[in-house]
Design a protein around this motif. Structure first.
Motif, PDB file in Angstrom:
ATOM      1  N   ARG A 277      21.609  33.302  92.583  1.00  0.00           N
ATOM      2  CA  ARG A 277      21.312  34.574  91.943  1.00  0.00           C
ATOM      3  C   ARG A 277      21.089  34.337  90.459  1.00  0.00           C
ATOM      4  N   GLY A 278      20.245  35.156  89.842  1.00  0.00           N
ATOM      5  CA  GLY A 278      20.015  35.024  88.414  1.00  0.00           C
ATOM      6  C   GLY A 278      21.271  35.320  87.618  1.00  0.00           C
ATOM      7  N   LEU A 279      21.479  34.569  86.531  1.00  0.00           N
ATOM      8  CA  LEU A 279      22.633  34.742  85.657  1.00  0.00           C
ATOM      9  C   LEU A 279      22.141  35.138  84.273  1.00  0.00           C
ATOM     10  N   LEU A 280      22.654  36.244  83.738  1.00  0.00           N
ATOM     11  CA  LEU A 280      22.295  36.687  82.390  1.00  0.00           C
ATOM     12  C   LEU A 280      23.538  36.653  81.521  1.00  0.00           C
ATOM     13  N   LEU A 281      23.513  35.818  80.485  1.00  0.00           N
ATOM     14  CA  LEU A 281      24.611  35.703  79.530  1.00  0.00           C
ATOM     15  C   LEU A 281      24.302  36.582  78.333  1.00  0.00           C
ATOM     16  N   THR A 282      25.146  37.573  78.094  1.00  0.00           N
ATOM     17  CA  THR A 282      24.960  38.479  76.964  1.00  0.00           C
ATOM     18  C   THR A 282      26.113  38.312  75.982  1.00  0.00           C
ATOM     19  N   GLY A 283      25.923  38.835  74.788  1.00  0.00           N
ATOM     20  CA  GLY A 283      26.978  38.775  73.781  1.00  0.00           C
ATOM     21  C   GLY A 283      26.393  38.837  72.389  1.00  0.00           C
ATOM     22  N   GLU A 284      27.288  38.895  71.417  1.00  0.00           N
ATOM     23  CA  GLU A 284      26.856  38.899  70.022  1.00  0.00           C
ATOM     24  C   GLU A 284      26.194  37.563  69.682  1.00  0.00           C
ATOM     25  N   PRO A 285      25.331  37.540  68.675  1.00  0.00           N
ATOM     26  CA  PRO A 285      24.747  36.258  68.247  1.00  0.00           C
ATOM     27  C   PRO A 285      25.841  35.272  67.849  1.00  0.00           C
TER      28      PRO A 285
ATOM     29  N   TRP B 255      46.043  44.461  57.933  1.00  0.00           N
ATOM     30  CA  TRP B 255      45.394  45.336  56.961  1.00  0.00           C
ATOM     31  C   TRP B 255      43.982  45.662  57.432  1.00  0.00           C
ATOM     32  N   ASP B 256      43.574  46.899  57.214  1.00  0.00           N
ATOM     33  CA  ASP B 256      42.221  47.307  57.598  1.00  0.00           C
ATOM     34  C   ASP B 256      41.182  46.625  56.708  1.00  0.00           C
ATOM     35  N   VAL B 257      40.087  46.230  57.325  1.00  0.00           N
ATOM     36  CA  VAL B 257      38.985  45.563  56.630  1.00  0.00           C
ATOM     37  C   VAL B 257      37.687  46.238  57.058  1.00  0.00           C
ATOM     38  N   GLU B 258      36.818  46.538  56.099  1.00  0.00           N
ATOM     39  CA  GLU B 258      35.525  47.117  56.451  1.00  0.00           C
ATOM     40  C   GLU B 258      34.612  46.014  56.966  1.00  0.00           C
ATOM     41  N   ARG B 259      34.172  46.173  58.209  1.00  0.00           N
ATOM     42  CA  ARG B 259      33.357  45.148  58.842  1.00  0.00           C
ATOM     43  C   ARG B 259      31.928  45.182  58.309  1.00  0.00           C
ATOM     44  N   PRO B 260      31.360  44.022  57.992  1.00  0.00           N
ATOM     45  CA  PRO B 260      29.947  43.993  57.587  1.00  0.00           C
ATOM     46  C   PRO B 260      29.046  44.173  58.803  1.00  0.00           C
ATOM     47  N   GLY B 261      27.812  44.571  58.551  1.00  0.00           N
ATOM     48  CA  GLY B 261      26.858  44.706  59.647  1.00  0.00           C
ATOM     49  C   GLY B 261      26.433  43.364  60.203  1.00  0.00           C
ATOM     50  N   THR B 262      26.469  42.330  59.371  1.00  0.00           N
ATOM     51  CA  THR B 262      26.144  40.982  59.816  1.00  0.00           C
ATOM     52  C   THR B 262      27.189  40.494  60.812  1.00  0.00           C
ATOM     53  N   VAL B 263      26.754  39.763  61.829  1.00  0.00           N
ATOM     54  CA  VAL B 263      27.678  39.190  62.794  1.00  0.00           C
ATOM     55  C   VAL B 263      28.341  37.958  62.177  1.00  0.00           C
ATOM     56  N   MET B 264      29.649  38.009  62.023  1.00  0.00           N
ATOM     57  CA  MET B 264      30.396  36.885  61.464  1.00  0.00           C
ATOM     58  C   MET B 264      30.797  35.966  62.623  1.00  0.00           C
ATOM     59  N   SER B 265      29.828  35.235  63.128  1.00  0.00           N
ATOM     60  CA  SER B 265      30.014  34.468  64.359  1.00  0.00           C
ATOM     61  C   SER B 265      30.604  33.093  64.080  1.00  0.00           C
ATOM     62  N   THR B 266      31.101  32.485  65.136  1.00  0.00           N
ATOM     63  CA  THR B 266      31.595  31.114  65.033  1.00  0.00           C
ATOM     64  C   THR B 266      30.475  30.165  64.622  1.00  0.00           C
ATOM     65  N   ALA B 267      29.268  30.409  65.130  1.00  0.00           N
ATOM     66  CA  ALA B 267      28.138  29.557  64.774  1.00  0.00           C
ATOM     67  C   ALA B 267      27.864  29.609  63.266  1.00  0.00           C
ATOM     68  N   GLU B 268      27.959  30.803  62.679  1.00  0.00           N
ATOM     69  CA  GLU B 268      27.778  30.917  61.219  1.00  0.00           C
ATOM     70  C   GLU B 268      28.888  30.179  60.482  1.00  0.00           C
ATOM     71  N   ALA B 269      30.117  30.260  60.988  1.00  0.00           N
ATOM     72  CA  ALA B 269      31.231  29.563  60.357  1.00  0.00           C
ATOM     73  C   ALA B 269      31.020  28.052  60.401  1.00  0.00           C
ATOM     74  N   VAL B 270      30.476  27.564  61.500  1.00  0.00           N
ATOM     75  CA  VAL B 270      30.172  26.132  61.603  1.00  0.00           C
ATOM     76  C   VAL B 270      29.159  25.732  60.540  1.00  0.00           C
TER      77      VAL B 270
END
Length: 381
Positions: free
Chosen positions: A92-100, A295-310
Motif C-alpha cells: 500500500r502507498g505510504l505518505l509521510l507527513t509532518g513539519e519541515p 515560561w511562556d514563549v511566543e513561537r515564531p512562524g518559522t519552523v524551528m526544526s531539528t534539521a535547521e539546528a543541525v
C-alpha cells in the motif's frame, strides 16, 4: 563489534543509504533468514532493526559467523517505523507527513534502501513536475527515426519501480499540480500503466511486479498548495513524523550530524557541548512555545526544526575550524536570527522577546553562558 557508516569517496559529497550502510544491510540479510514479502531484500523485522537500531545489542550471524551492533538512524517512535513497514509489506502507498525538517525524506530513503536495496528511484515534486515523471516519456530522436517503439520509450522512476518490483519515492507530492498527482491514482489502484502509443503490441501495458509500492512525503506547511484529491488520499496510509520528543536524543543527533557535516568540509568539529546544549534549548523552547522551566514563549512562524539546528551547529563548527577567533558562542545569536527571518519579518521581534524573557531570566539566575548570550542581545538588531 560496531561498524560505522561508510564515508563518501573522493568526488562524492554524500552516499545514498544503501551504500553508506552496505555492511549493515548485508549483515541483516544474512542474520535474519525469516520470511520476506515478495521482492524484499530484508525481512520486515530486519527493516525495523536497520532503521531503529539494535538498542546497543550485538546481533549474531548463524553458526558463529560474526556479530554486529546496528546503529540507530532515525530518532523517533519505533511503533511509527513498524507501521510504515507493515504498510509497505501490504504493498500500500505510504505518505509521510509532518513539519519541515522532521526527517521524512531520510526515513523514506532508509525504508527504500532496506526494502529493495535502492533509494535512487525518486521523483522530486515541484510545480513544474509533469505527468511524464510518474508515467513515461520519449527519446525524441529515436521517436522521430523509428516511431513509437519500446526502444524510444523512457521509463519514469515510477515505471522503473513497477517493472522491477521496487519502492519509488515521491518527495513533496503536494508541490505537484493536482492533475499530475492524480496520475498515481490508477497506478496505485490497477498496478499497471497503459502505453497507448504501443497498442497492439505486448508492451502496450506495463504491470507492476510484486514488491512495487510508493513512499511519498508532504510538509504540513504545504497543505493547500496543491491539495491531494480524496481519491489519491484513499490510496495512501498517512503517518505523521513528529519532532523529536527527547531533548537528549535530539542533542545527540544534532551533534552526530553536525560532526559529519564539518568533517565533509575537511575540518574537525570543535564546538563545546555547552554551546550545543544552548542551541538545542533555544530551538526546543521556540518550537514548543514554552521554555524548559515552564515560561511562556511566543513561537515564531518559522519552523524551528531539528534539521535547521543541525545546519546552525555545522555552521558554528565550520566557523570555529576555518575562522577561529573569540568564543564560538558569540556567533550563535546571528545564526539564530538567520533562521527565524526566513518566513515572517515579525519573527525578529519574537526572537528579541525570547531574549528578553528566558535568556534574561537564566542570566539573572547566575548561568555564565546565558549571561554571555544576554550580553549579546545587541547583535540581534
Amino acid at each position: 563489534m560496531t561498524v560505522t557508516e561508510r564515508s563518501a569517496p573522493a568526488g562524492r559529497q554524500v552516499l545514498p543509504a544503501e551504500e553508506r550502510y552496505a555492511a549493515e544491510l548485508a549483515f541483516l540479510a544474512a542474520q535474519d533468514p525469516g520470511p520476506r514479502p515478495p521482492g524484499w531484500a530484508l525481512t520486515p523485522r530486519a527493516v525495523v532493526t536497520f532503521v531503529c537500531g539494535s538498542d546497543g545489542a550485538e546481533l549474531a550471524l548463524p553458526k558463529g559467523g560474526g556479530k554486529l551492533v546496528i546503529t540507530p538512524k532515525f530518532v523517533g517512535e519505533r511503533a511509527l517505523v513498524e507501521r510504515c513497514v507493515v504498510t509497505l509489506a501490504g504493498e500500500r502507498g505510504l505518505l509521510l507527513t509532518g513539519e519541515p525538517g522532521t526527517a521524512k525524506s531520510m526515513l523514506s530513503e532508509l525504508l527504500a534502501a532496506a526494502v529493495c536495496g535502492t533509494s535512487a528511484l525518486t521523483v522530486q515534486g515541484t510545480a513544474g513536475t509533469t505527468e511524464d515523471a510518474f508515467r513515461y516519456g520519449w527519446n525524441y530522436a529515436l521517436l522521430l527515426a523509428q516511431g513509437p517503439t519500446v526502444g524510444a520509450l523512457v521509463d519514469s522512476p515510477v515505471l522503473s519501480a513497477m517493472r522491477t518490483g521496487r519502492v519509488v519515492r515521491v518527495e513533496e507530492i503536494t508541490r505537484c499540480l493536482p492533475e499530475v498527482q492524480d496520475a498515481l491514482v490508477s497506478i496505485l489502484s490497477d498496478r499497471r500503466v497503459s502505453v497507448p502509443e504501443l497498442t497492439a503490441t505486448e508492451d502496450a501495458v506495463v504491470c507492476a511486479a510484486p514488491g512495487f509500492t510508493v513512499i511519498a512525503t508532504a510538509n504540513l506547511r504545504d497543505r493547500g498548495v496543491s491539495e491531494m484529491s480524496a481519491a489519491l488520499k484513499r490510496r495512501f496510509n498517512f503517518e505523521t513524523v513528529a519532532p523529536i520528543a527527547d531533548a537528549d536524543a535530539e542533542a545527540t543527533l544534532i551533534r552526530r550530524q553536525a560532526v559529519a557535516a564539518v568533517q565533509r568540509a575537511g575540518a574537525a568539529f570543535a564546538v563545546d557541548d555547552a554551546v550545543l546544549d544552548a542551541l538545542v534549548t533555544v530551538f526546543r523552547d521556540l518550537r514548543s512555545g514554552r521554555s524548559a522551566e515552564g515560561w511562556d514563549v511566543e513561537r515564531p512562524g518559522t519552523v524551528m526544526s531539528t534539521a535547521e539546528a543541525v545546519q546552525v551547529a555545522a555552521s558554528l563548527g565550520v566557523s570555529a575550524a576555518y575562522l577561529p577567533g573569540g568564543d564560538v558562542l558569540d556567533l550563535l545569536p546571528g545564526h539564530l536570527l538567520g533562521v527565524v527571518r526566513k518566513d515572517d519579518p515579525a519573527d525578529h521581534g519574537r526572537l528579541l522577546g525570547y531574549w528578553d524573557g528566558p535568556v534574561r531570566r537564566r542570566a539573572e539566575d547566575g548561568s555564565a553562558m546565558w549571561r554571555r548570550l544576554w550580553d549579546l542581545r545587541g547583535s540581534l538588531r
